[in-house]
Write an enzyme that holds these catalytic residues in place. Sequence first.
Site, PDB file in Angstrom:
ATOM      1  N   LYS A 142       0.844  -1.196   0.000  1.00  0.00           N
ATOM      2  CA  LYS A 142       0.000   0.000   0.000  1.00  0.00           C
ATOM      3  C   LYS A 142       0.883   1.250   0.000  1.00  0.00           C
ATOM      4  CE  LYS A 142      -2.000  -1.456   3.735  1.00  0.00           C
ATOM      5  NZ  LYS A 142      -2.886  -1.737   4.886  1.00  0.00           N
ATOM      6  N   THR A 186      -8.882   9.643   7.982  1.00  0.00           N
ATOM      7  CA  THR A 186      -8.582   8.380   7.306  1.00  0.00           C
ATOM      8  C   THR A 186      -8.354   7.239   8.298  1.00  0.00           C
ATOM      9  OG1 THR A 186      -6.230   8.991   7.258  1.00  0.00           O
ATOM     10  CG2 THR A 186      -7.566   9.537   5.312  1.00  0.00           C
ATOM     11  N   GLY A 206      -8.617   3.954  10.104  1.00  0.00           N
ATOM     12  CA  GLY A 206      -9.232   2.674   9.774  1.00  0.00           C
ATOM     13  C   GLY A 206      -9.080   2.231   8.336  1.00  0.00           C
ATOM     14  N   THR A 207      -8.279   2.936   7.547  1.00  0.00           N
ATOM     15  CA  THR A 207      -8.176   2.583   6.123  1.00  0.00           C
ATOM     16  C   THR A 207      -7.597   1.181   5.924  1.00  0.00           C
ATOM     17  OG1 THR A 207      -6.078   3.796   6.066  1.00  0.00           O
ATOM     18  CG2 THR A 207      -8.016   4.918   5.212  1.00  0.00           C
ATOM     19  N   GLY A 208      -6.559   0.832   6.673  1.00  0.00           N
ATOM     20  CA  GLY A 208      -5.928  -0.473   6.489  1.00  0.00           C
ATOM     21  C   GLY A 208      -6.846  -1.618   6.850  1.00  0.00           C
ATOM     22  N   CYS A 209      -7.531  -1.489   7.984  1.00  0.00           N
ATOM     23  CA  CYS A 209      -8.483  -2.524   8.409  1.00  0.00           C
ATOM     24  C   CYS A 209      -9.611  -2.646   7.390  1.00  0.00           C
ATOM     25  CB  CYS A 209      -9.081  -2.167   9.772  1.00  0.00           C
ATOM     26  SG  CYS A 209      -7.868  -1.892  11.073  1.00  0.00           S
TER      27      CYS A 209
END
Length: 271
Positions: A174, A205, A207-210
């Site tokens: 990412k 932003t 929580g984007t990875g989860c």
Amino acid sequence: MSVPRVLTVAGSDSGGGAGIQADLKTMLALGVHGMSVLTAVTAQNSQGVQGAWELPVEAVRAQYRSVVDDIGVDAVKTGMLASAELVETVADLIAGTDAPVVVDPVGVSKHGDPLLAASALDSVRTRLLPLATVATPNLDEVAQLSGVHVESEADLRRAAAAVLSYGPKWVLIKGGHLPGDAVDLLTDGTDEHLLRAPRHDNRHTHGTGCTLASAIASQLAKGRSVPEAVAAAKEYVTGAIAAGFALGAGIGPVDHGWALGTGLRRDTPAA
């Protein structure tokens, strides 16, 4: 036709923006049945993580067996695992489960708070990543796991090779922390896909990875191929980032309901 079933094995975010809470919201938005194995509890809000407590491995194992042995599962997503003991316990459980696995090797929070003990890194490399259908590290996690530092888009392939050496079938590097468009590299070492999305001027932003990892797992549970699942998940999370909203005094969450037309307004007052 049965509803696709997705299991998240991750920590709780008391602020509701990341972790188990973000995972289940994502799964609901994407039309799958979300289930959870809680690995840790955090005291967390828009400004950071004030505390974190692991659950005993017996509790993690019991939750997993309870869900999988009765309900079954079509995809598994892992997030915060905190310690080597938890990583190894979860790896043992996943190894006996016939379903695609998305590993989000969570190392630090959005605010820079550590969520994985340094002593657990080797267990992630040797026990968890070899089981992954897709691994989804961000650039900080790539550096933490492999020592490879990505400074530009040209470094993404080198980062992917380093993570693939630990055994996942596919890796999604990412590149959201790089300047310019949000560019991610998906590869299995042979087939490569560069996924680009416009960068939205929105700092909310959390929580984007989860959210991205859960969206990939949801699409895999529906029977999509890895490239199809990742492309659809990227589209979903890009919309969620665009609709992210202020909450509390710090970094607000992405809006998981945007694609359903039930998202929260961007001008929702902060708590």
